[in-house]
Design a protein around this motif. Structure first.
Motif, mmCIF file in Angstrom:
data_model
loop_
_atom_site.group_PDB
_atom_site.id
_atom_site.type_symbol
_atom_site.label_atom_id
_atom_site.label_comp_id
_atom_site.label_asym_id
_atom_site.label_seq_id
_atom_site.Cartn_x
_atom_site.Cartn_y
_atom_site.Cartn_z
ATOM 1 N N MET A 22 0.818 -1.215 0.000
ATOM 2 C CA MET A 22 0.000 0.000 0.000
ATOM 3 C C MET A 22 0.849 1.262 0.000
ATOM 4 N N PHE A 23 1.897 1.283 0.847
ATOM 5 C CA PHE A 23 2.653 2.521 1.043
ATOM 6 C C PHE A 23 4.094 2.450 0.561
ATOM 7 N N GLY A 24 4.535 1.267 0.148
ATOM 8 C CA GLY A 24 5.888 1.147 -0.376
ATOM 9 C C GLY A 24 6.929 0.770 0.650
ATOM 10 N N PHE A 25 6.559 0.699 1.915
ATOM 11 C CA PHE A 25 7.532 0.378 2.968
ATOM 12 C C PHE A 25 6.781 -0.055 4.218
ATOM 13 N N GLY A 26 7.535 -0.422 5.259
ATOM 14 C CA GLY A 26 6.949 -0.673 6.568
ATOM 15 C C GLY A 26 6.771 -2.131 6.919
ATOM 16 N N GLU A 27 7.076 -3.030 5.974
ATOM 17 C CA GLU A 27 6.825 -4.444 6.216
ATOM 18 C C GLU A 27 7.596 -4.983 7.415
ATOM 19 N N ALA A 28 8.896 -4.741 7.435
ATOM 20 C CA ALA A 28 9.721 -5.312 8.501
ATOM 21 C C ALA A 28 9.395 -4.710 9.856
ATOM 22 N N ILE A 29 9.153 -3.387 9.881
ATOM 23 C CA ILE A 29 8.917 -2.724 11.168
ATOM 24 C C ILE A 29 7.567 -3.132 11.750
ATOM 25 N N VAL A 30 6.652 -3.579 10.898
ATOM 26 C CA VAL A 30 5.373 -4.100 11.389
ATOM 27 C C VAL A 30 5.505 -5.582 11.761
ATOM 28 N N SER A 31 6.091 -6.366 10.863
ATOM 29 C CA SER A 31 6.119 -7.820 11.057
ATOM 30 C C SER A 31 7.121 -8.273 12.114
ATOM 31 N N MET A 32 8.282 -7.626 12.171
ATOM 32 C CA MET A 32 9.314 -8.072 13.113
ATOM 33 C C MET A 32 8.848 -8.009 14.568
ATOM 34 N N LEU A 107 12.410 8.103 14.235
ATOM 35 C CA LEU A 107 11.221 8.092 13.377
ATOM 36 C C LEU A 107 10.089 8.926 13.962
ATOM 37 N N ILE A 108 9.902 8.843 15.277
ATOM 38 C CA ILE A 108 8.856 9.646 15.923
ATOM 39 C C ILE A 108 9.158 11.131 15.782
ATOM 40 N N ALA A 109 10.418 11.494 16.037
ATOM 41 C CA ALA A 109 10.814 12.904 15.942
ATOM 42 C C ALA A 109 10.696 13.408 14.504
ATOM 43 N N TYR A 110 11.150 12.600 13.556
ATOM 44 C CA TYR A 110 11.104 13.013 12.157
ATOM 45 C C TYR A 110 9.670 13.134 11.661
ATOM 46 N N ALA A 226 -3.599 11.479 -3.768
ATOM 47 C CA ALA A 226 -2.198 11.907 -3.783
ATOM 48 C C ALA A 226 -1.921 12.997 -2.750
ATOM 49 N N LYS A 227 -2.898 13.903 -2.556
ATOM 50 C CA LYS A 227 -2.686 15.009 -1.620
ATOM 51 C C LYS A 227 -2.597 14.539 -0.171
ATOM 52 N N LYS A 228 -3.218 13.399 0.117
ATOM 53 C CA LYS A 228 -3.208 12.888 1.486
ATOM 54 C C LYS A 228 -2.105 11.861 1.714
ATOM 55 N N PHE A 229 -1.471 11.419 0.631
ATOM 56 C CA PHE A 229 -0.488 10.344 0.746
ATOM 57 C C PHE A 229 0.651 10.711 1.692
ATOM 58 N N GLU A 230 1.217 11.900 1.526
ATOM 59 C CA GLU A 230 2.370 12.294 2.343
ATOM 60 C C GLU A 230 1.995 12.414 3.812
ATOM 61 N N ARG A 231 0.797 12.934 4.086
ATOM 62 C CA ARG A 231 0.363 13.052 5.479
ATOM 63 C C ARG A 231 0.203 11.669 6.106
ATOM 64 N N TYR A 232 -0.414 10.751 5.381
ATOM 65 C CA TYR A 232 -0.523 9.373 5.879
ATOM 66 C C TYR A 232 0.858 8.793 6.135
ATOM 67 N N LEU A 233 1.791 9.117 5.244
ATOM 68 C CA LEU A 233 3.149 8.601 5.332
ATOM 69 C C LEU A 233 3.804 9.002 6.650
ATOM 70 N N PHE A 234 3.657 10.278 7.019
ATOM 71 C CA PHE A 234 4.286 10.757 8.253
ATOM 72 C C PHE A 234 3.626 10.154 9.491
ATOM 73 N N PHE A 235 2.317 9.971 9.440
ATOM 74 C CA PHE A 235 1.634 9.303 10.548
ATOM 75 C C PHE A 235 2.145 7.871 10.712
ATOM 76 N N ILE A 236 2.310 7.183 9.601
ATOM 77 C CA ILE A 236 2.793 5.805 9.650
ATOM 78 C C ILE A 236 4.227 5.756 10.168
#
Length: 249
Positions: A22-32, A107-110, A226-236
């Protein structure tokens, strides 16, 4: 392993693969972390998610090939190769709690900073990293974190947001990088002795779930504005940082 344990492992892999598609990343940080809650040995988790991630990248890279930023991809691949041996050493000699906790705080700070800046300065759309040289340290970090913890996407995600990539370029370049780095990282895992019989068996059980997650993720990501993608990205990014700070012992 019991049947219930295998089902839970497959579910963890499915959730991670869905996030990645869905977002292009996050698999390991969720699954591990989920696998850690199931008391799966670290070597087994690392090799399993490495294989799963490579499979997802292989299935999704074709659809986004025309959006790839090829010069950046070449530099990322080269610097990732350099970082892989350092990551394998890190896995064997550095306390994983310290590394993952530091990464979680970052990641939280960024993510928090980026969301705040986005709200205060919505008109600022210029890339924050203009020099081509910046790709090298991010690629090296991708190799280090990828071979050690399968977190090879984190540095590239940060780089992509700083470069202000649009959603298509973000997903396309990330998946192509995951394909190349995934091959290198999985090879490193095999040569480094991280593959176990359990990890290969669990991977075989997970293949149908990976295929299902990939199809579902492709369907869903086309419906994210597309306009909401980046905001979702930072939340994730912030949520994944919190996940890394949760004790899993």
């Amino acid at each position: 392993m019991t049947i219930s344990s295998i089902i839970l492992v497959v579910a963890a892999v499915f959730i991670g693969a869905l996030m990645r598609t869905m977002f292009g990343f996050g698999e390991a940080i969720v699954s591990m972390p989920l696998l850690a809650l199931l008391h799966i040995p670290l070597n087994t988790s690392v090799s399993l998610i490495g294989l799963a991630g490579l499979t997802v990248a292989s299935l999704t890279v074709v659809s986004g090939w025309r959006h790839i930023e090829r010069p950046v991809l070449i530099r990322l691949a080269a610097s990732t190769v350099i970082g892989i041996p350092a990551g394998l050493a890190l896995l064997h000699y550095a306390p994983s709690l310290i590394i993952t906790s530091a990464l979680g705080v970052f990641l939280i700070a960024y993510g928090g900073y980026s969301l705040l800046k986005q709200r205060l300065f919505q008109a600022v759309d210029k890339p924050l990293l203009n020099s081509k040289g910046w790709v090298w340290p991010f690629g090296f970090a991708s190799g280090v974190l990828g071979s050690a913890y399968n977190f090879n996407g984190v540095p590239v995600v940060v780089y992509g947001t700083l470069r202000r990539w649009n959603p298509d370029r973000f997903r396309g370049t990330l998946q192509a990088h995951f394909l190349i780095s995934g091959i290198l990282v999985v090879t490193g895992h095999a040569l480094g002795g991280l593959w176990t019989a359990d990890s290969l068996i669990l991977y075989a059980y997970s293949i149908p779930a990976i295929l299902l997650a990939t199809g579902l993720g492709i369907f869903m990501n086309k419906r994210i504005p597309a306009k909401k993608f980046e905001r979702y990205l930072f939340f994730i990014i912030m949520a994944l940082g919190v996940l890394l700070l949760i004790p899993h012992d």
